[in-house]
Design an enzyme around this catalytic site. Structure first.
Site, mmCIF file in Angstrom:
data_model
loop_
_atom_site.group_PDB
_atom_site.id
_atom_site.type_symbol
_atom_site.label_atom_id
_atom_site.label_comp_id
_atom_site.label_asym_id
_atom_site.label_seq_id
_atom_site.Cartn_x
_atom_site.Cartn_y
_atom_site.Cartn_z
ATOM 1 N N ASP A 268 82.577 -50.345 -38.154
ATOM 2 C CA ASP A 268 82.645 -51.798 -38.360
ATOM 3 C C ASP A 268 83.499 -52.509 -37.233
ATOM 4 O O ASP A 268 84.392 -51.976 -36.524
ATOM 5 C CB ASP A 268 83.407 -52.176 -39.913
ATOM 6 C CG ASP A 268 82.899 -53.478 -40.425
ATOM 7 O OD1 ASP A 268 82.581 -54.333 -39.489
ATOM 8 O OD2 ASP A 268 83.421 -53.838 -41.546
HETATM 9 C C1 BGC Z 1 82.123 -57.171 -41.554
HETATM 10 C C2 BGC Z 1 80.833 -56.556 -41.465
HETATM 11 C C3 BGC Z 1 80.005 -57.383 -40.441
HETATM 12 C C4 BGC Z 1 80.598 -57.450 -39.196
HETATM 13 C C5 BGC Z 1 80.009 -58.052 -37.751
HETATM 14 C C6 BGC Z 1 82.822 -57.157 -40.144
HETATM 15 O O1 BGC Z 1 84.015 -58.042 -40.071
HETATM 16 O O2 BGC Z 1 82.936 -56.221 -42.107
HETATM 17 O O3 BGC Z 1 80.419 -56.405 -42.581
HETATM 18 O O4 BGC Z 1 78.727 -56.636 -40.196
HETATM 19 O O5 BGC Z 1 81.988 -57.937 -39.190
HETATM 20 O O6 BGC Z 1 79.848 -59.512 -37.972
#
Ligand code: BGC
Length: 697
Positions: A268
């Site tokens: 993530d």
């Molecule tokens: C979130 C993810 C997301 C990623 C990209 C993160 O902060 O937890 O769900 O896909 O950002 O935007």
């Protein structure tokens, strides 16, 4: 010498041309190129969507991330965008000096769609999101979000599907199949036990092994076995004292060895962490990646024992993924998604997902000709979705005030419109400028009502309709106060229903919320309660479809609505910044009510129809459903064993008198399998582990 050089060059070119299979390509790559491939291309594509300077020219502004291209070998860069309710990119873009619109369809959010219990519908929506991704040049959609709803207070529950692992897994698998059916990669996230937003980067979820496997890992296992997603996103949090992104046990032993997952695991979106440990654990792609991380990895792995092998493993998996993308196939973005067709789907999907919680004396449906006095700020400014990465930049949204054909009370309507324009609470809640564009706007606060506005509207109305709105999002959990009604909301319900009853008018409440709220203390004031969740851009029209009976409601709750938050044991141990003991074990959602000592306000699986259905269990376990009512409708059938959901299915639209026999497939995960693993991992009463933040490489 010259001739030799030419000969070598010739051989090299030949090799490049022939290197169509991943291993030959890998053999041609330098150490530096492999490192570039496994560390993402940085934050710039995301930030360029919000006009932050120095982000350079990006292929898809506002996309969450990209991988690096290796031009020499014809390996393209791959673009990834959020998210679960639709494609999230910058809606107004400038390419080659020309401005162009890049709006996406805002579909109903995850918890709304899930309430349809309709895997075919989720597949259809997944395919439509994939289609828009393709049109905008995106290769991978960072969806579905599929963490289990451990507590109603989790800020991101709106993106997720259910408190039940079987249902979550099946619905996630359907979404993945839909997205991938059009050649776009899906990403199941966030693996695993990322069940709250408080301390989301480091909170340590302490879960015993039986609960871990039977509740929190099971949906992922189902989705992986039943839909084979191109990618899995490892989560931010810790699990039993170890960062999930650094857990070889989780990412390699469980995910790959036991579940046979063959795709890419990406982290993530986080600033640099211990990259070597992330790779050793089983991540293949570090997102969004940065320059320093690349340098550190190069140094750490170059010549290190087993380093090159580990790097090769990651690079091979990333190459296998890249090879499947549209970018690798040279398919061009058209910039023209099927927005009109998808708006129709968004409307249908929303209406199929709404849950009729309560309907005294057939208050609903009301006639399309009914004159409606419309109360509640969200009636005039719908909460279409949640905030954060699940937010979608749609071109428009339909409010109830736009969609209802006969709204009365000119004074009341003018006051609400003025309130919506002037109100700055929303701005304060969501932040200004960049933050609002990034996160989406917050919901309006409720407007205090004056008696003359109420009476003016009700004097000429056939129906009083009140909308209660709530919004939640990424980065922040809901507070207990968000579960309760505010004073303004209580006053509104009280005053409007009282005045309506005095006039013999029915009161209908529409819940435009992102999660469960308290209903026990006020539902007697309403003749009907329709739950529309955060229904996407077509929410207003879809709500009118159900309110007026064009669509017969067939949604069912995928999570328990408790009378009081304290009735759910998990809520009592929720929201600690550092450590969360999942001490309630499997007493999550409806499982906490199995002893029958308390009753929820609305149970898991609850949902009414304008029709009636009879279920007959056949000798082979299948169920025959007959529509015994007077309207065409759909019905959800559930199979239970020892109070646990073991299967579900939904009928087609059944005409009055029509019958359909339904069976269900077993989930691809053997029940009882978790018993093998008992005792393998740390348990809930272990001492908290020190949290080590930041880059430590
Ligand atoms: C979130 C993810 C997301 C990623 C990209 C993160 O902060 O937890 O769900 O896909 O950002 O935007």
């Amino acid at each position: 010498m010259k001739r030799r050089l030419f000969f070598l060059l010739f051989i090299l070119c030949g090799l490049v041309a022939q290197a169509t299979d991943v291993d030959s390509l890998l053999a041609l790559m330098t150490h530096r190129e492999k490192v570039r491939l496994v560390i993402g291309g940085g934050w710039s594509s995301l930030f360029s969507g919000f006009n932050i300077p120095f982000c350079g020219k990006q292929r898809v502004p506002g996309a969450a991330g990209v991988t690096h291209a290796v031009g020499r070998l014809g390996i393209p860069s791959v673009v990834m965008a959020d998210g679960p309710a639709g494609v999230r990119i910058k809606p107004l873009q400038k390419t080659d000096g020309k401005k162009r619109e890049a709006y996406a369809t805002a579909f109903p959010v995850g918890c709304c769609l899930a309430s349809s219990w309709d895997t075919a519908l989720l597949e259809e929506v997944g395919a439509a999101i994939g289609d828009e991704a393709a049109a905008y040049g995106i290769d991978i959609i960072l969806s579905p979000g599929m963490n289990l709803m451990r507590s109603p207070l989790c800020g991101r529950n709106y993106e997720y599907y259910s408190e039940d692992p079987l249902l979550s897994g099946k619905l996630a698998a359907a979404t993945v199949r839909g997205i991938q059916s059009v050649g776009i990669g899906a990403c199941v996230k966030h693996f695993a036990c990322n069940n709250q937003e408080t301390g989301r980067m480091h909170n340590d979820s302490r879960v015993d092994s039986v609960t871990l496997f039977s509740l929190y890992l099971r949906p992922f296992e189902i989705a992986i076995r039943e839909s084979d997603p191109w990618t899995v996103m490892s989560s931010y949090n810790m699990l039993n004292g170890e960062r999930t992104q650094e857990s070889r046990w989780l990412l390699t032993e469980v995910l790959r060895r036991r579940w046979h997952y063959r795709g890419v695991v990406m982290t993530d979106w986080t600033f640099r962490r211990h990259t070597r440990r992330q790779i050793a654990a089983g991540n293949d792609l570090m997102m969004p990646g940065d320059l320093l991380q690349r340098r550190q990895l190069r140094r750490a792995f170059l010549g290190a024992e087993n380093g090159e092998n580990m790097l090769d493993t990651c690079a091979r998996r990333v190459l296998q993924m890249v090879r499947k993308t549209r970018s690798a196939q040279g398919l061009q973005a058209t910039g023209k998604p099927h927005l009109e067709e998808h708006a129709r789907l968004a409307r249908r999907a929303a209406a199929e997902s709404f849950v009729l919680l309560h309907n005294e004396g057939g208050a609903l449906p009301f006639s399309p000709e009914a004159r409606v006095a419309l109360f509640g700020a969200s009636s005039y400014d719908l909460v279409a979705g949640g905030t954060g990465s699940g937010h979608v930049n749609a071109a428009y949204k339909t409010n109830l005030s736009d969609a209802l054909p006969h709204c009365v009370g000119a004074l009341l309507q003018a006051e609400y419109r003025r309130w919506a324009q002037d109100n700055t609470h929303r701005n304060k809640a969501a932040g200004f400028g960049f933050m609002q564009k990034f996160l989406g706007r917050g919901a309006l606060k409720e407007m205090p009502l004056k008696r003359e506005w109420i009476t003016e509207a009700l004097d000429s109305a056939d129906i009083a309709l009140i909308t209660i709105g709530r919004q939640a999002g990424e980065g922040r959990d809901r507070q207990p106060a968000d579960f309760e009604l505010t004073r303004e909301e209580r006053d509104m319900l009280q005053q409007v229903s009282q005045e309506a009853r005095m006039r013999g008018i029915k009161t209908v409440v529409v819940l435009n919320v992102s999660g469960a709220i308290e209903t026990a203390s006020w539902r007697h004031l309403a003749d009907a309660v329709l739950l529309i969740w955060c229904p996407g851009q077509e929410g207003g029209c879809a709500a009118v479809d159900v309110l007026t009976g064009v669509v017969n409601p067939s949604g069912r709750l995928t999570m328990t609505w408790p009378e009081r938050l304290e009735d759910l044991p998990s809520t009592r141990i929720f929201g600690d910044e550092r450590v969360t003991l999942y001490a309630e074990r499997d007493s999550v959602g409806y499982r906490a009510f199995r002893d029958g000592r308390r009753r929820p306000a609305y149970a898991f699986g609850h949902g009414l129809s304008y029709s009636a259905f009879r279920e007959e269990i056949l000798a082979d376990g299948r169920i025959a459903v007959t529509n015994t009512g007077e309207r065409p409708g759909r019905h959800v059938v559930m199979w239970w064993e020892d109070g646990i959901l073991t299967g579900f299915a939904k009928t087609r639209l059944l005409a009055p008198g029509e019958c359909q026999v339904l069976g269900h497939e077993q989930a691809a995960v053997a029940v009882g399998k978790e018993a093998e693993i008992v005792g393998e991992r740390v348990v809930v009463d272990a001492a908290p582990v020190a949290v080590n933040e930041g880059a430590d490489q």
